[in-house]
Motif scaffolding. Structure first.
Motif, PDB file in Angstrom:
ATOM      1  N   TRP A   1      91.857 131.130 190.002  1.00 54.63           N
ATOM      2  CA  TRP A   1      92.667 130.555 191.080  1.00 54.63           C
ATOM      3  C   TRP A   1      93.472 129.376 190.561  1.00 54.63           C
ATOM      4  O   TRP A   1      93.146 128.792 189.517  1.00 54.63           O
ATOM      5  CB  TRP A   1      91.799 130.109 192.263  1.00 54.63           C
ATOM      6  N   THR A   2      94.520 129.040 191.284  1.00 51.70           N
ATOM      7  CA  THR A   2      95.369 127.898 190.928  1.00 51.70           C
ATOM      8  C   THR A   2      95.661 127.073 192.168  1.00 51.70           C
ATOM      9  O   THR A   2      95.742 127.613 193.281  1.00 51.70           O
ATOM     10  CB  THR A   2      96.703 128.345 190.303  1.00 51.70           C
ATOM     11  N   ILE A   3      95.823 125.777 191.972  1.00 51.44           N
ATOM     12  CA  ILE A   3      96.244 124.869 193.053  1.00 51.44           C
ATOM     13  C   ILE A   3      97.460 124.094 192.545  1.00 51.44           C
ATOM     14  O   ILE A   3      97.324 123.136 191.775  1.00 51.44           O
ATOM     15  CB  ILE A   3      95.132 123.881 193.444  1.00 51.44           C
ATOM     16  N   PRO A   4      98.672 124.494 192.935  1.00 57.27           N
ATOM     17  CA  PRO A   4      99.862 123.736 192.521  1.00 57.27           C
ATOM     18  C   PRO A   4      99.959 122.423 193.297  1.00 57.27           C
ATOM     19  O   PRO A   4      99.569 122.350 194.468  1.00 57.27           O
ATOM     20  CB  PRO A   4     101.017 124.677 192.872  1.00 57.27           C
ATOM     21  N   ILE A   5     100.460 121.410 192.638  1.00 56.57           N
ATOM     22  CA  ILE A   5     100.594 120.083 193.255  1.00 56.57           C
ATOM     23  C   ILE A   5     101.989 119.548 192.965  1.00 56.57           C
ATOM     24  O   ILE A   5     102.441 119.551 191.810  1.00 56.57           O
ATOM     25  CB  ILE A   5      99.531 119.108 192.707  1.00 56.57           C
TER      26      ILE A   5
ATOM     27  N   HIS B   1      99.195 115.940 203.154  1.00 52.31           N
ATOM     28  CA  HIS B   1      99.380 117.249 202.539  1.00 52.31           C
ATOM     29  C   HIS B   1     100.397 118.080 203.319  1.00 52.31           C
ATOM     30  O   HIS B   1     100.282 118.210 204.544  1.00 52.31           O
ATOM     31  CB  HIS B   1      98.048 118.001 202.472  1.00 52.31           C
ATOM     32  N   VAL B   2     101.356 118.614 202.581  1.00 48.87           N
ATOM     33  CA  VAL B   2     102.350 119.509 203.179  1.00 48.87           C
ATOM     34  C   VAL B   2     102.465 120.745 202.290  1.00 48.87           C
ATOM     35  O   VAL B   2     101.963 120.769 201.168  1.00 48.87           O
ATOM     36  CB  VAL B   2     103.723 118.818 203.335  1.00 48.87           C
ATOM     37  N   SER B   3     103.143 121.772 202.784  1.00 46.66           N
ATOM     38  CA  SER B   3     103.279 123.006 202.013  1.00 46.66           C
ATOM     39  C   SER B   3     104.355 122.858 200.938  1.00 46.66           C
ATOM     40  O   SER B   3     105.245 122.006 201.032  1.00 46.66           O
ATOM     41  CB  SER B   3     103.618 124.166 202.942  1.00 46.66           C
ATOM     42  N   MET B   4     104.280 123.704 199.914  1.00 45.04           N
ATOM     43  CA  MET B   4     105.282 123.682 198.848  1.00 45.04           C
ATOM     44  C   MET B   4     106.681 124.003 199.381  1.00 45.04           C
ATOM     45  O   MET B   4     107.654 123.325 199.016  1.00 45.04           O
ATOM     46  CB  MET B   4     104.884 124.674 197.756  1.00 45.04           C
TER      47      MET B   4
ATOM     48  N   GLY C   1     102.431 118.000 197.956  1.00 42.82           N
ATOM     49  CA  GLY C   1     102.866 119.347 198.270  1.00 42.82           C
ATOM     50  C   GLY C   1     101.932 120.347 197.606  1.00 42.82           C
ATOM     51  O   GLY C   1     101.671 120.241 196.401  1.00 42.82           O
ATOM     52  N   THR C   2     101.423 121.297 198.342  1.00 41.80           N
ATOM     53  CA  THR C   2     100.444 122.242 197.794  1.00 41.80           C
ATOM     54  C   THR C   2     100.441 123.521 198.624  1.00 41.80           C
ATOM     55  O   THR C   2     101.357 123.766 199.426  1.00 41.80           O
ATOM     56  CB  THR C   2      99.043 121.591 197.737  1.00 41.80           C
ATOM     57  N   THR C   3      99.410 124.327 198.446  1.00 42.84           N
ATOM     58  CA  THR C   3      99.275 125.583 199.186  1.00 42.84           C
ATOM     59  C   THR C   3      97.926 125.606 199.898  1.00 42.84           C
ATOM     60  O   THR C   3      97.106 124.690 199.736  1.00 42.84           O
ATOM     61  CB  THR C   3      99.373 126.793 198.238  1.00 42.84           C
TER      62      THR C   3
END
Length: 418
Positions: A97-101, A200-203, A114-116
């Motif tokens: 899994w990945t967590i983009p930031i 936290h907000v979406s990408m 910004g993330t998912t």
């Protein structure tokens, strides 16, 4: 027991001096144990900030710097990484899994992340504890936001409130994305980590609010929410990405592969090793604080020694009377030792009590301002050891006036002029 009762009575007769001595010892012990507790709690807090993440990937940088901005939200990235590189890493067979930031924006002093949805699914802290929602849920719409517990508490936000994100870390009117406000849809439970102080907000939302912005400035009136197509909002660059692997055996191999990535310079770090390096850098200041508090304890015990020696000259007749009533030199010796131990013990009890009260009172403020969770639990094994050292030091300090009283002869005491 008779010696102990006599020592207690002697201290009562010199109440003012005894209280001042106990106060001095109490302050020094409170400082010593307080510094030790803050040191250990800070170390645990750092270690518990992130767990279950095998690698953190960012632009070419030092591993401490990458750890600071990606996990602790301290400082800024040296550069961003292309979304194409993130996709390549995500598609590696070893990655589970990945967590983009994506960092760079803020809201009233709090960092915007910004993330998912994978952030709330896979991010772990402490002993692999998952994030949980105190209220609400993850973002569903494009302009939904999930805030940390400290953000909600300090700014008084509730579900449904609107917030405006600012470009960069300075929340100035000209830098605000006020044409695209966000709605609070979720509030996270407290974690004692930087998550509590994050918005936290979406990408796609990060991409949306920067439409029409160039070089940190808005060009024109700005886009309206109804004019944005969420399906076209693909990020071009992000700040970092957290990785979880299918097997930890593959960690070193994947780290080497990422560090040798040809398309752009990347750095992959293991959080545990980076945390250890970070703490090693801070160990000099940590040890210096401990040494200073140790010298404060020494100064407190020296004050007690001075008090005992001064009072001894005034009590030579008392010693002579005790000798005349049949007390042996050993009795006089143990009387002075008992007084020193009582003063030290009472100072330790007072110091620990005051420290625990202060920790209970200060813990909420320290958590909100510095993100440090101070434990109000009773003394740890190491703290008991420090108290034992202080008690032994008090015994050794008491030996000086005790030996002096031991050596004074009966005739010397009886010939003192008053």
């Amino acid at each position: 027991m008779a010696i102990l009762r006599l020592a207690l009575q002697s201290l009562r007769n010199r109440k003012a001096t005894a209280i001042l001595t106990i106060f001095t010892v109490a302050v020094s012990v409170a400082l010593l144990i307080g510094v030790e507790r803050v040191r250990t709690q800070a170390k645990e807090s750092f270690a518990n900030t992130i767990s279950g993440t095998d690698l953190i990937v960012g632009a070419r940088s030092g591993q401490v710097n990458l750890l600071l901005y990606s996990v602790f939200r301290i400082g800024n990235a040296t550069n961003n990484i292309d979304w194409k590189s993130v996709e390549d890493v995500k598609n590696h067979p070893a990655v589970a899994w990945t967590i983009p930031i994506s960092l760079g924006d803020s809201h009233r002093g709090f960092r915007v992340v910004g993330t998912t949805d994978d952030y709330f699914k896979y991010y772990r802290y402490g002993q692999k504890q998952p994030l949980s929602f105190k209220e609400g849920k993850s973002f569903d719409g494009l302009f939904d936001t999930v805030i940390g517990s400290e953000v909600a508490k300090k700014l008084g936000y509730q579900l449904g409130d609107e917030i405006v994100i600012a470009h960069g870390l300075a929340d100035k009117s000209f830098a605000r994305h006020d044409n695209l406000p966000f709605k609070v849809t979720g509030i996270l439970s407290p974690t004692g980590t930087p998550v509590d102080r994050s918005v936290h907000v979406s990408m796609p939302a990060i991409e949306a609010i920067h439409i029409g912005w160039e070089s940190g400035a808005r060009m024109g009136p700005g886009v309206k929410p109804e004019d944005i197509d969420p399906d076209l909002l693909q990020p071009e660059q992000i700040t970092a990405v957290l990785l979880g692997l299918k097997s930890r055996i593959q960690t070193f191999a994947l780290q080497r592969t990422i560090n040798e990535y040809k398309q752009e310079p990347l750095t992959a770090i293991m959080p545990g090793i980076a945390l250890h390096e970070l703490w090693s850098m801070m160990s000099v200041a940590e040890q210096a604080l401990l040494v200073v508090s140790g010298f404060v304890v020494v100064a407190g015990l020296m004050g007690m020694l001075s008090s005992l020696l001064t009072s001894l000259n005034e009590r030579r007749r008392e010693m002579a009377i005790l000798r005349g009533m049949g007390a042996r030199p050993a009795h006089i010796f143990f009387l002075l030792i008992s007084e020193a131990l009582l003063l030290t013990l009472l100072g330790i009890i007072a110091g620990v009590t005051v420290l625990l009260i202060m920790i209970n009172l200060a813990a909420p403020f320290v958590l909100s301002q510095y993100g440090l969770q101070l434990s109000s639990a009773f003394l740890s094994q190491h703290e008991w050891m420090l108290i034992g050292i202080v008690l032994v030091a008090g015994f050794l300090v008491g030996m000086f006036p005790a030996l002096r009283a031991y050596r004074q002869s009966l005739s010397d005491g009886m010939t003192i002029r008053i």
